[in-house]
Design an enzyme around this catalytic site. Structure first.
Site, PDB file in Angstrom:
ATOM      1  N   LYS A  43     -18.982  45.425 -86.112  1.00 30.10           N
ATOM      2  CA  LYS A  43     -17.578  45.065 -86.347  1.00 30.10           C
ATOM      3  C   LYS A  43     -17.021  45.651 -87.644  1.00 30.10           C
ATOM      4  O   LYS A  43     -15.805  45.683 -87.836  1.00 30.10           O
ATOM      5  CB  LYS A  43     -17.412  43.541 -86.359  1.00 30.10           C
ATOM      6  CG  LYS A  43     -17.326  42.972 -84.959  1.00 30.10           C
ATOM      7  CD  LYS A  43     -16.842  41.549 -84.957  1.00 30.10           C
ATOM      8  CE  LYS A  43     -15.369  41.457 -84.673  1.00 30.10           C
ATOM      9  NZ  LYS A  43     -14.942  40.124 -84.257  1.00 30.10           N
ATOM     10  N   ALA A  85      -7.123  37.021 -93.369  1.00 33.56           N
ATOM     11  CA  ALA A  85      -7.800  36.430 -92.198  1.00 33.56           C
ATOM     12  C   ALA A  85      -6.968  35.318 -91.582  1.00 33.56           C
ATOM     13  O   ALA A  85      -6.557  34.384 -92.259  1.00 33.56           O
ATOM     14  CB  ALA A  85      -9.168  35.887 -92.607  1.00 33.56           C
ATOM     15  N   LYS A 167       1.568  30.645 -88.676  1.00 33.01           N
ATOM     16  CA  LYS A 167       1.864  31.479 -89.848  1.00 33.01           C
ATOM     17  C   LYS A 167       2.835  30.765 -90.790  1.00 33.01           C
ATOM     18  O   LYS A 167       2.742  30.886 -92.008  1.00 33.01           O
ATOM     19  CB  LYS A 167       2.439  32.837 -89.417  1.00 33.01           C
ATOM     20  CG  LYS A 167       1.494  33.693 -88.615  1.00 33.01           C
ATOM     21  CD  LYS A 167       0.197  34.008 -89.343  1.00 33.01           C
ATOM     22  CE  LYS A 167       0.325  34.993 -90.470  1.00 33.01           C
ATOM     23  NZ  LYS A 167      -0.998  35.254 -91.107  1.00 33.01           N
ATOM     24  N   PRO A 191       4.957  41.144 -92.674  1.00 31.64           N
ATOM     25  CA  PRO A 191       5.160  42.314 -91.803  1.00 31.64           C
ATOM     26  C   PRO A 191       5.747  41.924 -90.451  1.00 31.64           C
ATOM     27  O   PRO A 191       5.519  40.824 -89.950  1.00 31.64           O
ATOM     28  CB  PRO A 191       3.735  42.863 -91.589  1.00 31.64           C
ATOM     29  CG  PRO A 191       2.844  42.080 -92.503  1.00 31.64           C
ATOM     30  CD  PRO A 191       3.541  40.796 -92.810  1.00 31.64           C
TER      31      PRO A 191
HETATM   32  P1  NAP Z   1      -7.103  41.010 -86.311  1.00 29.85           P
HETATM   33  O1  NAP Z   1      -7.532  42.414 -86.249  1.00 29.85           O
HETATM   34  O2  NAP Z   1      -7.429  40.129 -85.147  1.00 29.85           O
HETATM   35  O3  NAP Z   1      -7.657  40.352 -87.646  1.00 29.85           O
HETATM   36  C1  NAP Z   1      -7.772  38.961 -87.820  1.00 29.85           C
HETATM   37  C2  NAP Z   1      -8.894  38.706 -88.806  1.00 29.85           C
HETATM   38  O4  NAP Z   1      -8.979  37.300 -89.054  1.00 29.85           O
HETATM   39  C3  NAP Z   1     -10.244  39.142 -88.252  1.00 29.85           C
HETATM   40  O5  NAP Z   1     -11.015  39.702 -89.269  1.00 29.85           O
HETATM   41  C4  NAP Z   1     -10.843  37.814 -87.801  1.00 29.85           C
HETATM   42  O6  NAP Z   1     -12.258  37.792 -87.766  1.00 29.85           O
HETATM   43  C5  NAP Z   1     -10.327  36.911 -88.902  1.00 29.85           C
HETATM   44  N1  NAP Z   1     -10.506  35.511 -88.524  1.00 29.85           N
HETATM   45  C6  NAP Z   1      -9.955  34.843 -87.498  1.00 29.85           C
HETATM   46  N2  NAP Z   1     -10.435  33.582 -87.462  1.00 29.85           N
HETATM   47  C7  NAP Z   1     -11.306  33.468 -88.493  1.00 29.85           C
HETATM   48  C8  NAP Z   1     -12.126  32.424 -89.001  1.00 29.85           C
HETATM   49  N3  NAP Z   1     -12.167  31.207 -88.435  1.00 29.85           N
HETATM   50  N4  NAP Z   1     -12.883  32.666 -90.103  1.00 29.85           N
HETATM   51  C9  NAP Z   1     -12.868  33.885 -90.702  1.00 29.85           C
HETATM   52  N5  NAP Z   1     -12.126  34.906 -90.263  1.00 29.85           N
HETATM   53  C10 NAP Z   1     -11.354  34.698 -89.179  1.00 29.85           C
HETATM   54  O7  NAP Z   1      -5.526  40.897 -86.489  1.00 29.85           O
HETATM   55  P2  NAP Z   1      -4.544  41.658 -87.502  1.00 29.85           P
HETATM   56  O8  NAP Z   1      -3.430  42.156 -86.689  1.00 29.85           O
HETATM   57  O9  NAP Z   1      -5.301  42.562 -88.374  1.00 29.85           O
HETATM   58  O10 NAP Z   1      -4.021  40.429 -88.356  1.00 29.85           O
HETATM   59  C11 NAP Z   1      -4.424  40.250 -89.707  1.00 29.85           C
HETATM   60  C12 NAP Z   1      -3.408  39.410 -90.434  1.00 29.85           C
HETATM   61  O11 NAP Z   1      -2.139  40.082 -90.387  1.00 29.85           O
HETATM   62  C13 NAP Z   1      -3.180  38.036 -89.844  1.00 29.85           C
HETATM   63  O12 NAP Z   1      -2.949  37.140 -90.905  1.00 29.85           O
HETATM   64  C14 NAP Z   1      -1.911  38.211 -89.014  1.00 29.85           C
HETATM   65  O13 NAP Z   1      -1.227  37.009 -88.838  1.00 29.85           O
HETATM   66  C15 NAP Z   1      -1.152  39.180 -89.931  1.00 29.85           C
HETATM   67  N6  NAP Z   1      -0.078  39.927 -89.267  1.00 29.85           N
HETATM   68  C16 NAP Z   1      -0.386  40.819 -88.279  1.00 29.85           C
HETATM   69  C17 NAP Z   1       0.654  41.530 -87.681  1.00 29.85           C
HETATM   70  C18 NAP Z   1       0.395  42.521 -86.591  1.00 29.85           C
HETATM   71  O14 NAP Z   1       1.359  42.946 -85.944  1.00 29.85           O
HETATM   72  N7  NAP Z   1      -0.846  42.946 -86.369  1.00 29.85           N
HETATM   73  C19 NAP Z   1       1.982  41.300 -88.083  1.00 29.85           C
HETATM   74  C20 NAP Z   1       2.250  40.394 -89.103  1.00 29.85           C
HETATM   75  C21 NAP Z   1       1.193  39.712 -89.702  1.00 29.85           C
HETATM   76  P3  NAP Z   1     -13.030  38.039 -86.347  1.00 29.85           P
HETATM   77  O15 NAP Z   1     -12.918  39.515 -86.069  1.00 29.85           O
HETATM   78  O16 NAP Z   1     -14.415  37.575 -86.635  1.00 29.85           O
HETATM   79  O17 NAP Z   1     -12.312  37.222 -85.329  1.00 29.85           O
END
Ligand code: NAP
Length: 351
Positions: A43, A85, A167, A191
């Site tokens: 990962k 996270a 969020k 974002p």
């Molecule tokens: P992502 O690739 O799914 O990343 C989420 C991360 O959170 C992963 O590393 C996941 O670990 C971790 N996580 C979830 N539950 C957890 C737990 N119980 N303990 C520890 N770690 C945990 O999604 P992303 O798009 O990169 O999102 C990252 C952040 O950006 C989030 O806060 C999201 O709300 C924010 N965001 C994303 C977007 C978008 O469009 N992508 C837009 C605005 C804000 P695992 O891999 O082990 O599950």
């Protein structure tokens, strides 16, 4: 501009965090990175590979949002904490277990440890535009019919739009906790929908799932008229680092380049890739989604309040205060698909 001595990034293997870590390592920063399961190296192998080619240093730690105190070791001696996270899923069986508890309790857990770690001077929190609004219809209540950092999402709940709700609760919790003390400060990045080249195919982020569905034919019969504020992943990473480095950075920051519908995204990709992908070519009427939405995971309330509503964002603070120079959206989308193509080619070559 502050030097970055040692930075903790939570959720390191995630789509957004991976780009933040890449840019920090390129800038020679020492990074402490947390993942849920350190023994699952697949990962985060991409991060180890990047660390091998960049001047910064990377140390991996294991931490879970729901395990009290589990960020203590990773945070030790860090001056900045970037808390990314949080689960990004639009459909879950149990909104509390799947989204709200990890987002809210996780933020409290991380910030409780910040309170105990005297080296930390600043926290950069990855929030979202969905902490600013819940449904596109909320634009009717936003000043000038444009969402700004002054708006808060008041329309989401555990039953309706649980991800935006998670969020919003998490960001509110962070503002409450920073106000209760005087040692560290908080800068928030909000974002829009993040697109752009993933560094790994391991993430379950909705950003990656959406691009897969646009290109793999899942949506070829047509898409809803859904307007989304889109931003390049590389700009999101830059914004986190600017938020950490700039002493004067304060408050929330909307990160959105352009509002696009799913059909507009498909049209941009069609210009670059022609008929290579079964991209959607039309929008289907709202009433159809209202009728069949529940069978494909879209509630009628979601369809009613979101489909067909335009959206607009004031991104001036990100430009003026964080110095973001937005990457053209066509580059964002085509680079995303090209990265997916490279990943498939590499997989086929190693099979
Ligand atoms: P992502 O690739 O799914 O990343 C989420 C991360 O959170 C992963 O590393 C996941 O670990 C971790 N996580 C979830 N539950 C957890 C737990 N119980 N303990 C520890 N770690 C945990 O999604 P992303 O798009 O990169 O999102 C990252 C952040 O950006 C989030 O806060 C999201 O709300 C924010 N965001 C994303 C977007 C978008 O469009 N992508 C837009 C605005 C804000 P695992 O891999 O082990 O599950």
């Amino acid at each position: 501009m502050a030097d970055l001595h040692r930075v903790l990034v939570t959720g390191a293997n995630g789509y957004v965090a991976s780009w933040i870590i890449k840019q920090l390592l390129e800038q020679g920063v020492a990074v402490h990175a947390t993942v849920r399961n350190k023994s699952n190296t697949a990962k985060y192998q991409h991060l180890l590979d990047i660390a091998g080619q960049t001047p910064g240093t990377l140390h991996m730690f294991e931490a879970d949002l729901l395990e009290l105190g589990s960020f203590e070791e990773a945070m030790s001696d860090c001056d900045v904490v970037m808390h990314t996270a949080s689960p990004f899923k639009l459909q879950v069986d149990d909104p509390y277990k799947g989204l709200i508890n990890p987002a809210l309790q996780g933020t409290k857990n991380v910030l409780d440890t910040v309170n105990k770690t005297s080296s930390v001077r600043r926290v950069v929190l990855t929030s979202s535009v969905v902490a600013i609004f819940g449904d596109n219809q909320d634009i009717e209540k936003a000043g000038n019919r444009r969402f700004s950092e002054a708006n808060w999402n008041t329309s989401s709940s555990a039953d309706h739009q649980p991800y935006p709700y998670s969020k919003t609760l998490a960001e509110r919790q962070a503002w409450q906790m920073v106000e209760a003390q005087g040692r560290w400060d908080l800068v928030v990045i909000n974002p829009g929908f993040v697109m752009g080249p993933p560094l790994s195919e391991q993430s379950g982020s909705e950003s990656i799932r959406t691009m897969q569905q646009l290109t793999d034919g899942t949506l070829k019969m047509g898409v809803p008229e859904l307007h989304m504020g889109v931003v390049d992943i590389r700009n999101v990473a830059e914004a986190h680092i600017a938020a950490a480095r700039k002493d004067e950075a304060k408050g929330r920051h909307i990160l959105v380049n352009k509002v696009l519908t799913l059909l507009e995204m498909s049209n941009i990709l069609r210009e670059e890739f022609g008929s290579k992908y079964a991209l959607p070519q039309r929008e289907l009427p709202k009433f159809l989604f209202w009728l069949v939405g529940p069978t494909v995971g879209l509630s009628r309330k979601f369809v009613k309040r979101n489909v067909g509503y335009p959206s607009a964002f004031d991104n001036s603070k990100s430009i003026e205060q964080l110095g973001i120079n937005y990457i053209p959206i066509a580059k964002t989308l085509t680079d995303h698909v090209r990265a997916m193509e490279r990943e498939t080619k590499e997989k086929m070559a190693s099979a």
